[in-house]
Design a protein around this motif. Structure first.
Motif, PDB file in Angstrom:
ATOM      1  N   LEU A 237      30.951  46.337  33.397  1.00 22.93           N
ATOM      2  CA  LEU A 237      32.314  45.922  33.093  1.00 22.93           C
ATOM      3  C   LEU A 237      32.345  44.408  33.167  1.00 22.93           C
ATOM      4  CD1 LEU A 237      34.299  48.519  35.248  1.00 22.93           C
ATOM      5  CD2 LEU A 237      33.840  48.590  32.796  1.00 22.93           C
ATOM      6  N   SER A 238      32.641  43.793  32.080  1.00 24.01           N
ATOM      7  CA  SER A 238      32.645  42.340  32.008  1.00 24.01           C
ATOM      8  C   SER A 238      33.888  41.759  32.666  1.00 24.01           C
ATOM      9  CB  SER A 238      32.598  41.911  30.540  1.00 24.01           C
ATOM     10  OG  SER A 238      32.729  40.519  30.434  1.00 24.01           O
ATOM     11  N   LEU A 239      33.752  40.561  33.180  1.00 22.72           N
ATOM     12  CA  LEU A 239      34.900  39.819  33.697  1.00 22.72           C
ATOM     13  C   LEU A 239      35.311  38.728  32.717  1.00 22.72           C
ATOM     14  CD1 LEU A 239      33.912  39.565  37.446  1.00 22.72           C
ATOM     15  CD2 LEU A 239      35.848  40.797  36.483  1.00 22.72           C
ATOM     16  N   PHE A 240      34.818  38.813  31.495  1.00 28.64           N
ATOM     17  CA  PHE A 240      35.144  37.821  30.479  1.00 28.64           C
ATOM     18  C   PHE A 240      36.516  38.121  29.914  1.00 28.64           C
ATOM     19  CE2 PHE A 240      34.886  36.136  26.095  1.00 28.64           C
ATOM     20  CZ  PHE A 240      34.690  34.802  26.415  1.00 28.64           C
ATOM     21  N   ARG A 241      37.500  37.324  30.295  1.00 27.48           N
ATOM     22  CA  ARG A 241      38.884  37.426  29.828  1.00 27.48           C
ATOM     23  C   ARG A 241      39.581  38.730  30.177  1.00 27.48           C
ATOM     24  NH1 ARG A 241      38.453  34.525  23.925  1.00 27.48           N
ATOM     25  NH2 ARG A 241      37.830  32.511  24.740  1.00 27.48           N
ATOM     26  N   SER A 242      39.068  39.444  31.161  1.00 30.48           N
ATOM     27  CA  SER A 242      39.739  40.662  31.619  1.00 30.48           C
ATOM     28  C   SER A 242      39.282  40.973  33.030  1.00 30.48           C
ATOM     29  CB  SER A 242      39.438  41.831  30.684  1.00 30.48           C
ATOM     30  OG  SER A 242      38.068  42.173  30.748  1.00 30.48           O
ATOM     31  N   ALA A 243      40.007  41.850  33.677  1.00 32.67           N
ATOM     32  CA  ALA A 243      39.657  42.257  35.033  1.00 32.67           C
ATOM     33  C   ALA A 243      39.253  43.720  35.022  1.00 32.67           C
ATOM     34  CB  ALA A 243      40.848  42.052  35.956  1.00 32.67           C
ATOM     35  N   HIS A 244      38.739  44.185  36.134  1.00 29.64           N
ATOM     36  CA  HIS A 244      38.497  45.609  36.317  1.00 29.64           C
ATOM     37  C   HIS A 244      38.657  45.928  37.801  1.00 29.64           C
ATOM     38  CE1 HIS A 244      34.435  44.560  37.664  1.00 29.64           C
ATOM     39  NE2 HIS A 244      34.269  43.908  36.524  1.00 29.64           N
ATOM     40  N   ALA A 245      38.915  47.192  38.088  1.00 31.95           N
ATOM     41  CA  ALA A 245      39.247  47.603  39.446  1.00 31.95           C
ATOM     42  C   ALA A 245      38.185  47.209  40.484  1.00 31.95           C
ATOM     43  CB  ALA A 245      39.517  49.111  39.492  1.00 31.95           C
ATOM     44  N   PRO A 246      36.881  47.403  40.233  1.00 32.86           N
ATOM     45  CA  PRO A 246      35.909  46.992  41.261  1.00 32.86           C
ATOM     46  C   PRO A 246      35.976  45.498  41.593  1.00 32.86           C
ATOM     47  CG  PRO A 246      34.860  48.473  39.717  1.00 32.86           C
ATOM     48  CD  PRO A 246      36.215  48.127  39.150  1.00 32.86           C
ATOM     49  N   ALA A 247      36.204  44.649  40.602  1.00 36.16           N
ATOM     50  CA  ALA A 247      36.304  43.207  40.865  1.00 36.16           C
ATOM     51  C   ALA A 247      37.562  42.892  41.667  1.00 36.16           C
ATOM     52  CB  ALA A 247      36.305  42.428  39.560  1.00 36.16           C
ATOM     53  N   ILE A 248      38.661  43.515  41.330  1.00 35.91           N
ATOM     54  CA  ILE A 248      39.908  43.293  42.063  1.00 35.91           C
ATOM     55  C   ILE A 248      39.759  43.754  43.507  1.00 35.91           C
ATOM     56  CG2 ILE A 248      42.327  44.028  42.254  1.00 35.91           C
ATOM     57  CD1 ILE A 248      42.308  44.095  39.123  1.00 35.91           C
ATOM     58  N   ASN A 249      39.142  44.931  43.703  1.00 33.89           N
ATOM     59  CA  ASN A 249      38.927  45.440  45.065  1.00 33.89           C
ATOM     60  C   ASN A 249      38.005  44.514  45.856  1.00 33.89           C
ATOM     61  OD1 ASN A 249      40.541  47.625  44.417  1.00 33.89           O
ATOM     62  ND2 ASN A 249      38.822  48.963  43.965  1.00 33.89           N
ATOM     63  N   ALA A 250      36.952  44.017  45.213  1.00 33.00           N
ATOM     64  CA  ALA A 250      36.025  43.104  45.889  1.00 33.00           C
ATOM     65  C   ALA A 250      36.723  41.804  46.261  1.00 33.00           C
ATOM     66  CB  ALA A 250      34.813  42.826  44.993  1.00 33.00           C
ATOM     67  N   ALA A 251      37.545  41.285  45.360  1.00 37.33           N
ATOM     68  CA  ALA A 251      38.269  40.041  45.640  1.00 37.33           C
ATOM     69  C   ALA A 251      39.228  40.221  46.806  1.00 37.33           C
ATOM     70  CB  ALA A 251      39.016  39.581  44.391  1.00 37.33           C
ATOM     71  N   GLN A 252      39.942  41.334  46.819  1.00 37.59           N
ATOM     72  CA  GLN A 252      40.878  41.586  47.915  1.00 37.59           C
ATOM     73  C   GLN A 252      40.139  41.723  49.250  1.00 37.59           C
ATOM     74  OE1 GLN A 252      42.883  45.006  46.258  1.00 37.59           O
ATOM     75  NE2 GLN A 252      44.548  43.742  45.420  1.00 37.59           N
ATOM     76  N   ALA A 253      38.991  42.397  49.240  1.00 40.27           N
ATOM     77  CA  ALA A 253      38.204  42.542  50.466  1.00 40.27           C
ATOM     78  C   ALA A 253      37.690  41.187  50.940  1.00 40.27           C
ATOM     79  CB  ALA A 253      37.040  43.510  50.227  1.00 40.27           C
ATOM     80  N   LEU A 254      37.223  40.368  50.006  1.00 43.51           N
ATOM     81  CA  LEU A 254      36.715  39.048  50.352  1.00 43.51           C
ATOM     82  C   LEU A 254      37.820  38.165  50.930  1.00 43.51           C
ATOM     83  CD1 LEU A 254      34.259  37.189  50.330  1.00 43.51           C
ATOM     84  CD2 LEU A 254      34.870  36.530  48.003  1.00 43.51           C
ATOM     85  N   LEU A 255      38.990  38.184  50.298  1.00 42.75           N
ATOM     86  CA  LEU A 255      40.122  37.410  50.820  1.00 42.75           C
ATOM     87  C   LEU A 255      40.549  37.914  52.191  1.00 42.75           C
ATOM     88  CD1 LEU A 255      42.227  36.915  47.579  1.00 42.75           C
ATOM     89  CD2 LEU A 255      40.924  35.182  48.817  1.00 42.75           C
ATOM     90  N   GLY A 256      40.438  39.223  52.400  1.00 41.85           N
ATOM     91  CA  GLY A 256      40.782  39.786  53.701  1.00 41.85           C
ATOM     92  C   GLY A 256      39.860  39.288  54.803  1.00 41.85           C
ATOM     93  N   VAL A 257      38.583  39.125  54.470  1.00 41.35           N
ATOM     94  CA  VAL A 257      37.610  38.634  55.455  1.00 41.35           C
ATOM     95  C   VAL A 257      37.761  37.137  55.671  1.00 41.35           C
ATOM     96  CG1 VAL A 257      35.141  38.249  55.844  1.00 41.35           C
ATOM     97  CG2 VAL A 257      35.939  40.457  55.011  1.00 41.35           C
ATOM     98  N   CYS A 258      37.951  36.390  54.582  1.00 35.62           N
ATOM     99  CA  CYS A 258      38.010  34.921  54.664  1.00 35.62           C
ATOM    100  C   CYS A 258      39.353  34.411  55.148  1.00 35.62           C
ATOM    101  CB  CYS A 258      37.707  34.311  53.300  1.00 35.62           C
ATOM    102  SG  CYS A 258      36.032  34.641  52.760  1.00 35.62           S
ATOM    103  N   GLY A 259      40.370  35.206  54.959  1.00 34.22           N
ATOM    104  CA  GLY A 259      41.708  34.798  55.384  1.00 34.22           C
ATOM    105  C   GLY A 259      42.527  34.272  54.219  1.00 34.22           C
TER     106      GLY A 259
END
Length: 118
Positions: A70-92
């Motif tokens: 699943l490309s992140l070129f000009r679009s999102a997908h659920a695994p990337a959104i979930n990973a970003a939210q998890a990363l922000l949760g850890v980093c603050g």
């Protein structure tokens, strides 16, 4: 030259059975000479949980089946959104509010330099 150096040929010993890995399990590597040796070089990001980790292999296999590419070129997908939210949760989220995904180390460095210039 020592007998070992004579057997290994070139100084690097590339391709010699004593230095040719055939399998890996946990922290040990099986070499073509039949000897299992403790891996003391697995500091890479992909080997710090040990080689042949069944849980990791199953998780990666599931993702490859469910989300082959699943490309992140000009679009999102659920695994990337979930990973970003998890990363922000850890980093603050009080320190960071966005995640930028890239496709390689060079691309990440380029993005970091462009972001710093802004």
């Amino acid at each position: 030259m020592s007998p070992l150096e004579e057997r290994l040929g070139r100084p690097s010993g590339f391709g010699a059975p004593e230095r040719t890995a055939t399998h890996a399990r946990g922290p040990r590597i099986l070499f073509a000479d039949g000897q299992w040796r403790l891996c003391a070089t697995s500091g890479l990001w992909n080997a710090n949980m040990g080689c042949g980790n069944q849980r990791i292999a199953e998780a990666v296999g599931k993702v490859l089946i469910d989300h082959s590419y699943l490309s992140l070129f000009r679009s999102a997908h659920a695994p990337a959104i979930n990973a970003a939210q998890a990363l922000l949760g850890v980093c603050g989220e009080d320190h960071y509010d966005q995640v930028l995904f890239t496709t390689s180390g060079g691309s990440a460095n380029d993005a970091a330099m462009k972001t710093a210039r802004q």
